[in-house]
Scaffold this motif. Structure first.
Motif, PDB file in Angstrom:
ATOM      1  N   VAL A 321      30.772  22.735  35.713  1.00  0.00           N
ATOM      2  CA  VAL A 321      30.084  23.609  36.798  1.00  0.00           C
ATOM      3  C   VAL A 321      30.243  25.184  36.675  1.00  0.00           C
ATOM      4  CG1 VAL A 321      30.606  21.760  38.548  1.00  0.00           C
ATOM      5  CG2 VAL A 321      32.495  23.618  37.854  1.00  0.00           C
ATOM      6  N   GLY A 322      30.863  25.499  35.442  1.00  0.00           N
ATOM      7  CA  GLY A 322      31.152  27.037  35.406  1.00  0.00           C
ATOM      8  C   GLY A 322      31.975  27.208  34.187  1.00  0.00           C
ATOM      9  N   TYR A 323      32.148  28.627  33.660  1.00  0.00           N
ATOM     10  CA  TYR A 323      32.758  29.380  32.649  1.00  0.00           C
ATOM     11  C   TYR A 323      33.333  30.406  33.388  1.00  0.00           C
ATOM     12  CZ  TYR A 323      34.236  29.716  27.847  1.00  0.00           C
ATOM     13  OH  TYR A 323      35.068  29.545  26.549  1.00  0.00           O
ATOM     14  N   GLN A 324      34.699  30.807  32.825  1.00  0.00           N
ATOM     15  CA  GLN A 324      35.335  31.986  33.146  1.00  0.00           C
ATOM     16  C   GLN A 324      35.755  32.708  31.947  1.00  0.00           C
ATOM     17  OE1 GLN A 324      35.660  33.822  36.168  1.00  0.00           O
ATOM     18  NE2 GLN A 324      36.066  35.500  35.067  1.00  0.00           N
ATOM     19  N   LEU A 325      34.972  33.970  31.649  1.00  0.00           N
ATOM     20  CA  LEU A 325      35.526  34.601  30.432  1.00  0.00           C
ATOM     21  C   LEU A 325      36.983  35.306  30.675  1.00  0.00           C
ATOM     22  CD1 LEU A 325      32.076  36.485  29.535  1.00  0.00           C
ATOM     23  CD2 LEU A 325      33.264  34.699  28.219  1.00  0.00           C
ATOM     24  N   THR A 326      37.792  35.410  29.838  1.00  0.00           N
ATOM     25  CA  THR A 326      39.310  35.833  29.921  1.00  0.00           C
ATOM     26  C   THR A 326      39.344  36.979  28.946  1.00  0.00           C
ATOM     27  OG1 THR A 326      40.073  34.365  28.316  1.00  0.00           O
ATOM     28  CG2 THR A 326      39.890  33.489  30.953  1.00  0.00           C
ATOM     29  N   GLY A 327      40.855  37.376  28.773  1.00  0.00           N
ATOM     30  CA  GLY A 327      41.349  38.130  27.584  1.00  0.00           C
ATOM     31  C   GLY A 327      41.036  37.384  26.308  1.00  0.00           C
ATOM     32  N   ILE A 328      41.611  38.031  25.138  1.00  0.00           N
ATOM     33  CA  ILE A 328      41.485  37.293  23.968  1.00  0.00           C
ATOM     34  C   ILE A 328      42.568  36.280  23.712  1.00  0.00           C
ATOM     35  CG2 ILE A 328      41.309  37.873  21.547  1.00  0.00           C
ATOM     36  CD1 ILE A 328      40.223  40.692  22.267  1.00  0.00           C
ATOM     37  N   HIS A 329      42.224  35.285  23.178  1.00  0.00           N
ATOM     38  CA  HIS A 329      42.865  34.141  22.754  1.00  0.00           C
ATOM     39  C   HIS A 329      43.735  33.579  23.870  1.00  0.00           C
ATOM     40  CE1 HIS A 329      44.376  32.207  18.878  1.00  0.00           C
ATOM     41  NE2 HIS A 329      45.369  31.697  19.438  1.00  0.00           N
ATOM     42  N   PRO A 330      43.027  33.012  24.933  1.00  0.00           N
ATOM     43  CA  PRO A 330      43.560  32.241  25.959  1.00  0.00           C
ATOM     44  C   PRO A 330      44.201  30.883  25.335  1.00  0.00           C
ATOM     45  CG  PRO A 330      41.363  31.965  26.050  1.00  0.00           C
ATOM     46  CD  PRO A 330      41.570  32.795  24.847  1.00  0.00           C
ATOM     47  N   ARG A 331      45.437  30.810  25.042  1.00  0.00           N
ATOM     48  CA  ARG A 331      46.046  29.597  24.195  1.00  0.00           C
ATOM     49  C   ARG A 331      46.565  28.734  25.560  1.00  0.00           C
ATOM     50  NH1 ARG A 331      49.521  28.917  19.167  1.00  0.00           N
ATOM     51  NH2 ARG A 331      51.000  27.228  19.838  1.00  0.00           N
ATOM     52  N   ASN A 332      47.273  29.306  26.441  1.00  0.00           N
ATOM     53  CA  ASN A 332      47.865  28.350  27.582  1.00  0.00           C
ATOM     54  C   ASN A 332      47.556  29.011  28.962  1.00  0.00           C
ATOM     55  OD1 ASN A 332      50.888  27.795  29.048  1.00  0.00           O
ATOM     56  ND2 ASN A 332      49.739  25.993  28.213  1.00  0.00           N
ATOM     57  N   PHE A 333      47.310  28.097  29.879  1.00  0.00           N
ATOM     58  CA  PHE A 333      47.363  28.419  31.233  1.00  0.00           C
ATOM     59  C   PHE A 333      47.801  27.547  32.108  1.00  0.00           C
ATOM     60  CE2 PHE A 333      43.782  25.567  30.480  1.00  0.00           C
ATOM     61  CZ  PHE A 333      43.439  25.144  31.623  1.00  0.00           C
ATOM     62  N   THR A 334      48.182  27.878  33.534  1.00  0.00           N
ATOM     63  CA  THR A 334      48.683  27.178  34.418  1.00  0.00           C
ATOM     64  C   THR A 334      48.076  27.299  35.654  1.00  0.00           C
ATOM     65  OG1 THR A 334      50.816  26.396  35.478  1.00  0.00           O
ATOM     66  CG2 THR A 334      50.652  28.921  35.102  1.00  0.00           C
ATOM     67  N   ILE A 335      48.143  26.319  36.726  1.00  0.00           N
ATOM     68  CA  ILE A 335      47.928  26.595  38.082  1.00  0.00           C
ATOM     69  C   ILE A 335      48.863  26.383  39.018  1.00  0.00           C
ATOM     70  CG2 ILE A 335      46.153  25.571  39.800  1.00  0.00           C
ATOM     71  CD1 ILE A 335      44.612  24.361  37.343  1.00  0.00           C
ATOM     72  N   THR A 336      48.900  27.233  40.095  1.00  0.00           N
ATOM     73  CA  THR A 336      49.950  27.312  40.843  1.00  0.00           C
ATOM     74  C   THR A 336      50.071  25.892  41.736  1.00  0.00           C
ATOM     75  OG1 THR A 336      48.556  28.300  42.592  1.00  0.00           O
ATOM     76  CG2 THR A 336      50.108  29.756  41.606  1.00  0.00           C
ATOM     77  N   PRO A 337      50.994  25.451  42.300  1.00  0.00           N
ATOM     78  CA  PRO A 337      51.277  24.326  43.032  1.00  0.00           C
ATOM     79  C   PRO A 337      50.422  24.045  44.124  1.00  0.00           C
ATOM     80  CG  PRO A 337      53.421  24.659  42.365  1.00  0.00           C
ATOM     81  CD  PRO A 337      52.497  25.993  42.100  1.00  0.00           C
ATOM     82  N   ASN A 338      50.174  25.282  44.795  1.00  0.00           N
ATOM     83  CA  ASN A 338      49.223  25.313  45.984  1.00  0.00           C
ATOM     84  C   ASN A 338      47.552  25.296  45.788  1.00  0.00           C
ATOM     85  OD1 ASN A 338      48.786  27.879  45.152  1.00  0.00           O
ATOM     86  ND2 ASN A 338      49.559  28.585  47.316  1.00  0.00           N
ATOM     87  N   GLY A 339      47.519  25.620  44.386  1.00  0.00           N
ATOM     88  CA  GLY A 339      46.254  25.483  43.844  1.00  0.00           C
ATOM     89  C   GLY A 339      45.429  26.989  43.906  1.00  0.00           C
ATOM     90  N   LYS A 340      46.017  27.978  44.728  1.00  0.00           N
ATOM     91  CA  LYS A 340      45.336  29.085  44.971  1.00  0.00           C
ATOM     92  C   LYS A 340      45.095  29.896  43.776  1.00  0.00           C
ATOM     93  CE  LYS A 340      45.362  32.802  48.294  1.00  0.00           C
ATOM     94  NZ  LYS A 340      46.273  33.230  49.557  1.00  0.00           N
ATOM     95  N   PHE A 341      45.966  30.094  42.754  1.00  0.00           N
ATOM     96  CA  PHE A 341      45.812  31.025  41.433  1.00  0.00           C
ATOM     97  C   PHE A 341      45.935  30.016  39.974  1.00  0.00           C
ATOM     98  CE2 PHE A 341      47.671  33.780  44.673  1.00  0.00           C
ATOM     99  CZ  PHE A 341      46.745  34.887  44.834  1.00  0.00           C
ATOM    100  N   LEU A 342      44.976  30.547  39.009  1.00  0.00           N
ATOM    101  CA  LEU A 342      45.177  29.959  37.774  1.00  0.00           C
ATOM    102  C   LEU A 342      45.386  31.175  37.001  1.00  0.00           C
ATOM    103  CD1 LEU A 342      42.842  27.719  36.114  1.00  0.00           C
ATOM    104  CD2 LEU A 342      43.357  29.832  34.924  1.00  0.00           C
ATOM    105  N   LEU A 343      46.648  30.974  36.068  1.00  0.00           N
ATOM    106  CA  LEU A 343      47.250  32.140  35.408  1.00  0.00           C
ATOM    107  C   LEU A 343      46.923  31.882  34.005  1.00  0.00           C
ATOM    108  CD1 LEU A 343      48.972  31.973  38.031  1.00  0.00           C
ATOM    109  CD2 LEU A 343      50.441  33.635  36.846  1.00  0.00           C
ATOM    110  N   VAL A 344      46.269  32.820  33.010  1.00  0.00           N
ATOM    111  CA  VAL A 344      45.900  32.695  31.729  1.00  0.00           C
ATOM    112  C   VAL A 344      46.918  33.480  30.882  1.00  0.00           C
ATOM    113  CG1 VAL A 344      44.048  32.520  30.025  1.00  0.00           C
ATOM    114  CG2 VAL A 344      43.603  32.031  32.518  1.00  0.00           C
ATOM    115  N   ALA A 345      47.498  32.895  30.040  1.00  0.00           N
ATOM    116  CA  ALA A 345      48.203  33.420  28.861  1.00  0.00           C
ATOM    117  C   ALA A 345      47.366  33.977  27.747  1.00  0.00           C
ATOM    118  CB  ALA A 345      49.347  32.800  28.393  1.00  0.00           C
ATOM    119  N   CYS A 346      46.985  35.271  27.615  1.00  0.00           N
ATOM    120  CA  CYS A 346      45.877  35.807  26.769  1.00  0.00           C
ATOM    121  C   CYS A 346      46.987  36.535  25.509  1.00  0.00           C
ATOM    122  CB  CYS A 346      45.050  36.716  27.156  1.00  0.00           C
ATOM    123  SG  CYS A 346      43.994  36.105  28.553  1.00  0.00           S
TER     124      CYS A 346
END
Length: 384
Positions: A321-346
């Motif tokens: 359904v989509g694609y979100q560009l991020t910073g360079i080399h997004p190796r790992n990411f996580t989602i908050t338990p309430n589902g409100k935010f997605l954090l990407v380690a670049c």
């Protein structure tokens, strides 16, 4: 052939206090409304602050540095225990490769190194704790093996037992030997699965019903079997849905998500869908949203970003359904338990990007609340 909700940060041998003012009253993160503790692992030399903990508000998206730890070289992957008392981190090097046990103080958010053990295999890149909390396991990328450590009563690691693999895959440059990239248990605890990027296989080990206390006591190696994937696919990371009925595996080289059904005995392939459409051969991490309605997969090396899929409630299959560009080399990411935010380690832009997540569409929007930190590659929530 086989031969035989808190997020914290780990690195080093000294316990450092939280970054609080002198007159500020300390309290555990769990006592602060909507505040989680986040663990951040990174690529760093032993004298650098390789592990950090942040207090993250899952309603506002604001983060505050809580503590730092040095003393471990390249603590690139880490995992907390379910009770939040300990954290286990790899030391991802080709020499001096280690698994490290740390005590976590939820009052100060600080970490202290308890002990380190050799993994017996170079470049450990993944670490997990068994469902009963009695064992810790690593996947050793350059070691062509996995290691099983007994977890002692005080949280320290006992001597590890190494299980090695042999062979090579179809890609002469990337699959010249076995490359173990992820070890994880099925939700029912019946199987230990090891994703082998080098051999295009998932090595499956039945878990003994009454394991002892040695590294050799956890897995039934004689009854192990392999689940084969397409040649040159390169299986990397996997996540299961909450019902334990479907597994989603991301292949690094072919850039695909493989959807499986799990019947309590084995994985049965159901669907293959592209996450990397530019052939970058750098797909990295995969997670479901807490409500199970959307799946996310990160890609690196070209068009760095996160592919977004909607999950069918009837059979678990995916629709992109989509694609979100991020910073360079997004190796790992996580989602908050309430589902409100997605954090990407670049890793290569030295930042953790904070994206707001639309619960209805699954799409992401950059909040601009970036956490600046050196070479982040692993994000974990501490759940106690």
């Amino acid at each position: 052939m086989r031969k035989h909700i808190l997020m914290s940060l780990c690195a080093g041998s000294l316990l450092l206090g939280a970054c609080a003012g002198k007159g500020e009253q300390k309290m555990s993160v769990s006592q602060e409304p909507d505040t989680l503790l986040m663990l951040v692992g990174s690529y760093a030399s032993a004298d650098q602050e390789g592990i950090k903990t942040y207090r993250f508000n899952q309603e506002t998206g604001e983060a505050v540095l809580a503590s730092t730890l040095s003393g471990i070289e390249n603590p690139s992957f880490l995992v907390p225990t379910e009770d939040g008392t300990h954290v286990y981190a790899v030391g991802e090097t080709e020499k001096g490769f280690t698994a490290n046990a740390l005590a976590l103080d939820t009052l100060t958010s600080g970490l202290a190194l308890l002990n380190s053990q050799s993994t017996g295999g170079a470049s450990p890149c993944y670490i997990t704790v068994s469902p009963d909390g009695k064992f810790v396991l690593t996947a050793n990328y350059m070691g062509a093996n996995i290691t099983v450590f007994p977890r002692l009563a005080d949280g320290k690691l006992g001597e590890g037992h190494v299980i090695s693999f042999q062979g090579k895959g179809a890609d002469k440059e990337r699959q010249e030997q076995p490359h173990l990239h992820c070890v994880y248990f099925t939700p029912d605890g019946k199987l230990l699965l090891a994703n082998d990027l080098g051999l295009d296989r998932i090595h499956a080990f039945p878990v003994k019903q009454t394991p002892g206390t040695k590294g050799t006591d956890l897995l039934d190696e004689a009854a192990a079997f392999d689940i084969e994937l397409a040649p040159g696919s390169g299986p990397r990371h996997t996540c299961f849905d909450k019902q334990g009925k479907h597994a989603y595996l991301l292949t690094e080289l072919s850039g695909e998500v493989v959807v499986w059904t799990y019947d309590g005995k084995a994985l049965i392939q159901q669907q293959v869908i592209k996450a990397d459409t530019v052939g970058a051969k750098g797909s990295a991490d995969i997670h479901l949203s807490p409500d199970g309605k959307f799946l996310y997969a990160s890609n690196r090396l070209q068009a760095d970003g996160v592919a977004i899929f909607k999950v069918s409630p009837s059979d678990g299959t995916l629709t992109k359904v989509g694609y979100q560009l991020t910073g360079i080399h997004p190796r790992n990411f996580t989602i908050t338990p309430n589902g409100k935010f997605l954090l990407v380690a670049c890793r290569d832009t030295n930042e953790i990007q904070v994206f707001a997540r639309d619960a209805e569409t699954g799409l992401l929007q950059d909040t601009g609340k970036t956490i600046h930190t050196d070479k982040p590659v692993c994000l974990q929530w501490v759940m106690k």
